[in-house]
Design an enzyme around this catalytic site. Structure first.
Site, PDB file in Angstrom:
ATOM      1  CD  GLU A  41      -2.436   1.875   0.431  1.00 47.77           C
ATOM      2  OE1 GLU A  41      -3.308   1.164  -0.085  1.00 47.77           O
ATOM      3  OE2 GLU A  41      -2.206   3.054   0.078  1.00 47.77           O
ATOM      4  CB  SER A 118      -8.238   7.578   0.013  1.00 43.66           C
ATOM      5  OG  SER A 118      -9.413   8.324   0.137  1.00 43.66           O
ATOM      6  CG  ASN A 120      -6.150   5.826   3.631  1.00 41.13           C
ATOM      7  OD1 ASN A 120      -6.585   6.593   2.762  1.00 41.13           O
ATOM      8  ND2 ASN A 120      -6.898   4.890   4.181  1.00 41.13           N
ATOM      9  CG  MET A 124     -11.579   6.449  -1.617  1.00 45.23           C
ATOM     10  SD  MET A 124     -12.840   6.826  -2.851  1.00 45.23           S
ATOM     11  CE  MET A 124     -12.021   8.168  -3.710  1.00 45.23           C
ATOM     12  CB  THR A 129     -21.367   7.004   3.153  1.00 42.92           C
ATOM     13  OG1 THR A 129     -20.753   8.237   2.796  1.00 42.92           O
ATOM     14  CG2 THR A 129     -22.641   7.318   3.894  1.00 42.92           C
ATOM     15  CB  ALA A 131     -24.469   3.353   1.068  1.00 43.10           C
ATOM     16  CG  HIS A 440     -19.711   5.763  -6.201  1.00 45.82           C
ATOM     17  ND1 HIS A 440     -21.063   5.972  -5.972  1.00 45.82           N
ATOM     18  CD2 HIS A 440     -19.133   5.683  -4.981  1.00 45.82           C
ATOM     19  CE1 HIS A 440     -21.289   6.017  -4.678  1.00 45.82           C
ATOM     20  NE2 HIS A 440     -20.127   5.848  -4.043  1.00 45.82           N
TER      21      HIS A 440
HETATM   22  P1  FAD Z   1      -9.606   2.123  -2.712  1.00 51.36           P
HETATM   23  O1  FAD Z   1     -10.425   1.990  -1.487  1.00 51.36           O
HETATM   24  O2  FAD Z   1      -9.558   3.431  -3.374  1.00 51.36           O
HETATM   25  O3  FAD Z   1      -8.131   1.651  -2.353  1.00 51.36           O
HETATM   26  C1  FAD Z   1      -7.098   1.665  -3.299  1.00 51.36           C
HETATM   27  C2  FAD Z   1      -5.790   1.721  -2.534  1.00 51.36           C
HETATM   28  O4  FAD Z   1      -4.721   1.395  -3.441  1.00 51.36           O
HETATM   29  C3  FAD Z   1      -5.483   3.101  -1.977  1.00 51.36           C
HETATM   30  O5  FAD Z   1      -5.232   3.009  -0.603  1.00 51.36           O
HETATM   31  C4  FAD Z   1      -4.228   3.531  -2.743  1.00 51.36           C
HETATM   32  O6  FAD Z   1      -3.342   4.303  -1.966  1.00 51.36           O
HETATM   33  C5  FAD Z   1      -3.605   2.199  -3.129  1.00 51.36           C
HETATM   34  N1  FAD Z   1      -2.745   2.284  -4.328  1.00 51.36           N
HETATM   35  C6  FAD Z   1      -3.060   2.833  -5.525  1.00 51.36           C
HETATM   36  N2  FAD Z   1      -2.048   2.672  -6.393  1.00 51.36           N
HETATM   37  C7  FAD Z   1      -1.053   2.028  -5.721  1.00 51.36           C
HETATM   38  C8  FAD Z   1       0.254   1.593  -6.087  1.00 51.36           C
HETATM   39  N3  FAD Z   1       0.739   1.780  -7.313  1.00 51.36           N
HETATM   40  N4  FAD Z   1       1.010   0.965  -5.142  1.00 51.36           N
HETATM   41  C9  FAD Z   1       0.530   0.746  -3.896  1.00 51.36           C
HETATM   42  N5  FAD Z   1      -0.708   1.148  -3.497  1.00 51.36           N
HETATM   43  C10 FAD Z   1      -1.488   1.774  -4.409  1.00 51.36           C
HETATM   44  N6  FAD Z   1     -18.712   3.474  -1.840  1.00 51.36           N
HETATM   45  C11 FAD Z   1     -19.849   2.776  -1.611  1.00 51.36           C
HETATM   46  O7  FAD Z   1     -20.055   1.724  -2.207  1.00 51.36           O
HETATM   47  N7  FAD Z   1     -20.769   3.216  -0.706  1.00 51.36           N
HETATM   48  C12 FAD Z   1     -20.617   4.400  -0.051  1.00 51.36           C
HETATM   49  O8  FAD Z   1     -21.460   4.769   0.764  1.00 51.36           O
HETATM   50  C13 FAD Z   1     -19.456   5.159  -0.307  1.00 51.36           C
HETATM   51  N8  FAD Z   1     -19.268   6.343   0.320  1.00 51.36           N
HETATM   52  C14 FAD Z   1     -18.096   6.997   0.146  1.00 51.36           C
HETATM   53  C15 FAD Z   1     -17.888   8.176   0.881  1.00 51.36           C
HETATM   54  C16 FAD Z   1     -16.653   8.800   0.848  1.00 51.36           C
HETATM   55  C17 FAD Z   1     -16.427  10.064   1.623  1.00 51.36           C
HETATM   56  C18 FAD Z   1     -15.594   8.235   0.066  1.00 51.36           C
HETATM   57  C19 FAD Z   1     -14.222   8.871   0.055  1.00 51.36           C
HETATM   58  C20 FAD Z   1     -15.804   7.089  -0.700  1.00 51.36           C
HETATM   59  C21 FAD Z   1     -17.063   6.471  -0.675  1.00 51.36           C
HETATM   60  N9  FAD Z   1     -17.331   5.311  -1.401  1.00 51.36           N
HETATM   61  C22 FAD Z   1     -18.497   4.636  -1.207  1.00 51.36           C
HETATM   62  C23 FAD Z   1     -16.358   4.762  -2.350  1.00 51.36           C
HETATM   63  C24 FAD Z   1     -15.631   3.554  -1.738  1.00 51.36           C
HETATM   64  O9  FAD Z   1     -14.881   3.972  -0.646  1.00 51.36           O
HETATM   65  C25 FAD Z   1     -14.803   2.910  -2.825  1.00 51.36           C
HETATM   66  O10 FAD Z   1     -15.712   2.393  -3.782  1.00 51.36           O
HETATM   67  C26 FAD Z   1     -13.949   1.754  -2.328  1.00 51.36           C
HETATM   68  O11 FAD Z   1     -13.101   2.131  -1.276  1.00 51.36           O
HETATM   69  C27 FAD Z   1     -13.110   1.243  -3.497  1.00 51.36           C
HETATM   70  O12 FAD Z   1     -12.313   0.188  -3.053  1.00 51.36           O
HETATM   71  P2  FAD Z   1     -10.977  -0.215  -3.811  1.00 51.36           P
HETATM   72  O13 FAD Z   1     -10.392  -1.341  -3.059  1.00 51.36           O
HETATM   73  O14 FAD Z   1     -11.269  -0.473  -5.240  1.00 51.36           O
HETATM   74  O15 FAD Z   1     -10.059   1.075  -3.835  1.00 51.36           O
END
Ligand code: FAD
Length: 519
Positions: A41, A118, A120, A124, A129, A131, A440
């Site tokens: 990460e 995001s 971290n 995200m 939220t 949902a 999204h």
């Molecule tokens: P992410 O959670 O974005 O995680 C990707 C991670 O990969 C990040 O930490 C990033 O740093 C890391 N990364 C990227 N590139 C690299 C690299 N080259 N090397 C190492 N690490 C890397 N979704 C819903 O379905 N319902 C909701 O109610 C909702 N509310 C939301 C409210 C807010 C305020 C926010 C910010 C988001 C919300 N979302 C919601 C969106 C939801 O958080 C995301 O859909 C979800 O987190 C996506 O998951 P993911 O694993 O695909 O990616």
């Protein structure tokens, strides 16, 4: 030179630590416990357990530090806590996220001014939220016969419930009023109902929001074969003889770069950075980054009419409510909007001094629209310019079509109608959020039934051109959805993880049988 903290070789290297990457780690830990798994990460660990939602951090100062630490090295604008807090013409990120400093819009295009990320541990989902509605109608992926079972599994991993706000004083009232306005002609499954949420209550009654920590679960945390490396940027996917062979990773603590060999690589870096890493690795199928879609969002606020003061305490943070719960108006093909209605802590518009607001009585309504998909809507990458991490800079090309604009007009009328059904509008004019505000983003590494040049990966999320390379995240979703995508993206990750598990187990059995034969 500092010591190398990474293993030389693992079975599965996972990039990213959001809920979809975490779903791979969880399923592999449950179903292939002997497999060695490393997760990389780029962002820091900001919560405990790693990946936990920052809203679970009680101390506001520590919470705010965790949010700021998630906003990456290139954060360019101030943040706000709720979509309704954005004013017309403003470019603001939500707390815990950061925006692209450039390349988010081009002349003659709508662009995506508030496309956010995001950085971290937990991604995200440390800020979301929570949902977790299921897709319906045309939102569903037609070529996945097991989608319903996968969504069940995703619900298990995320800890989804519809009972988090049972007993919230205004919850039934909001649902009843919305139902009267919206339910006619809908099948029971698509009527107004409590939103499925990834939250649970502690024994003392406090709310806990699921983050990636819940998806990872104890089984992964206690798996001696699993390791999580924060502050580690994957800079390349290594490919040998056309097959995924590992990753190149930069240790952000000292800037050194190392190679980690892997039999399988999973890239779950969000819908903008997953295609970025593939691009940087020279994996550039024509569909990469294309069909980018965001859910156009209209917001509105109403004040519940005819309510008595409720006894429940006000929620600590504006997004979820102890008084009015979260109501869901499901998407249908006939009314193609996903509706989310929840309490706002404060009125988004000034109210008279002699008109005190009863806690919980202001609700925000949001309608999300599904995009009219276009091949030309895309995130592209510039080989001659770098982002704040030194990766190829993003260039977003994005246009709303006439059909999108018509949909938005319809959504505006619908939200005013729903807003009036629940209470008195605070402002008669609905607010259309700038593109990117939904958070999204989908389509950029889309799944296809066949390798027809319009998709990046197979129904198992395996990149067509590179066996052993899997992609995870909302970018994999090929359909235009209006509902929040994380549950669906985690469901697709479960399928991909099971494909890897199956192959690892088969390879293990074959090597055991070879060993027996050679004795
Ligand atoms: P992410 O959670 O974005 O995680 C990707 C991670 O990969 C990040 O930490 C990033 O740093 C890391 N990364 C990227 N590139 C690299 C690299 N080259 N090397 C190492 N690490 C890397 N979704 C819903 O379905 N319902 C909701 O109610 C909702 N509310 C939301 C409210 C807010 C305020 C926010 C910010 C988001 C919300 N979302 C919601 C969106 C939801 O958080 C995301 O859909 C979800 O987190 C996506 O998951 P993911 O694993 O695909 O990616």
């Amino acid at each position: 030179m500092s010591p190398n903290r990474y293993p030389a070789r693992v079975d599965v290297a996972i990039v990213g630590s959001g809920p979809t990457a975490s779903a791979y780690a969880r399923i592999l830990s449950e179903e292939a416990p002997g497999a060695t798994i490393s997760m990389f990460e780029v962002g820091p660990t900001v919560s405990n357990p790693p990946g936990a939602h920052v809203r679970n951090i009680g101390d506001p100062e520590r919470r705010s530090l965790a949010q700021r630490a998630s906003e990456g090295p290139g954060a360019v604008v101030e943040t706000v806590n709720s979509p309704g807090a954005v004013k017309s013409g403003e470019r603001r990120a939500r707390a815990g996220t950061y925006l692209l400093p450039e390349g988010y819009a081009f002349p003659g295009e709508d662009g995506m001014p508030v496309a956010a990320m995001s950085s971290n541990v937990g991604g995200m989902a440390a800020h979301w939220t929570a949902a977790c509605p299921r897709p319906g109608g045309k939102e569903r992926i037609p070529f996945l016969p097991d989608l319903e079972r996968l969504l069940d599994e995703a619900g298990r991993l995320l800890g989804v419930t519809t009972h988090a706000f049972d007993g919230a004083p205004f919850s039934d009232l909001v649902i009843k009023r919305l139902s009267a306005a919206a339910d006619e002609g809908r099948d029971p499954a698509f009527r107004v109902q409590p939103m499925p949420l990834a939250v649970h209550r502690r024994e003392d009654g406090g709310l806990i929001w699921s983050g990636s920590d819940v998806v990872i679960g104890d089984v992964t945390r206690e798996n001696p074969q699993f390791e999580l490396f924060d502050e580690s940027l994957a800079t390349r996917v290594l490919v040998e003889d056309g097959i995924a062979a590992g990753i190149e990773v930069q240790d952000r603590r000292n800037g050194e770069t190392h190679r980690v060999a892997a039999r399988y690589v999973v890239v779950g870096g969000d819908a903008l950075r997953t295609p970025q890493l593939l691009w940087a690795s020279g994996i550039r199928p024509d569909a990469l980054g294309r069909y980018l879609n965001d859910q156009a969002q209209v917001v509105f606020a109403s004040r519940l009419r005819d309510v008595e003061p409720a006894n429940a305490p006000a929620a600590a943070d504006g997004a979820l409510s102890e008084q009015s719960g979260v109501a869901w108006v499901p998407y249908t093909d006939e009314t193609p909007f996903h509706g989310q209605i929840m309490q706002l802590d404060a009125s988004p518009v000034p109210v008279a001094d002699d008109d005190p607001i009863m806690p919980g009585s202001i609700v925000g309504l949001g309608l999300f629209c599904a995009k009219d998909l276009q091949r030309e809507d895309r995130v592209a990458f510039d080989d001659d310019a770098r982002d704040s991490y030194g990766m190829p800079a993003m260039r977003i090309h994005y246009r709303l079509t006439d059909r999108d604009k018509e949909g938005l007009e319809r959504a505006k009328k619908e939200i005013v109608r729903l807003g009036k059904a629940v209470g008195e509008p605070l402002d008669e004019r609905p607010f259309v959020m700038p593109p990117g505000a939904s958070l999204h983003y989908q389509g950029t590494t889309r799944m296809g039934e066949t390798d027809d040049g319009e998709s990046v990966c197979s129904p198992d999320s395996q990149v067509w051109q590179v066996p052993g390379l899997f992609v995870a995240g909302n970018g994999v979703i090929p359909t235009p959805t209006a509902c929040n995508p994380t549950l669906t993206a985690v469901a697709l990750a479960v399928r991909g993880a099971r494909k890897i598990t199956e192959e690892l187990i088969r390879a293990l059995l074959m090597s055991e049988s070879d060993n027996r034969m050679s004795k």
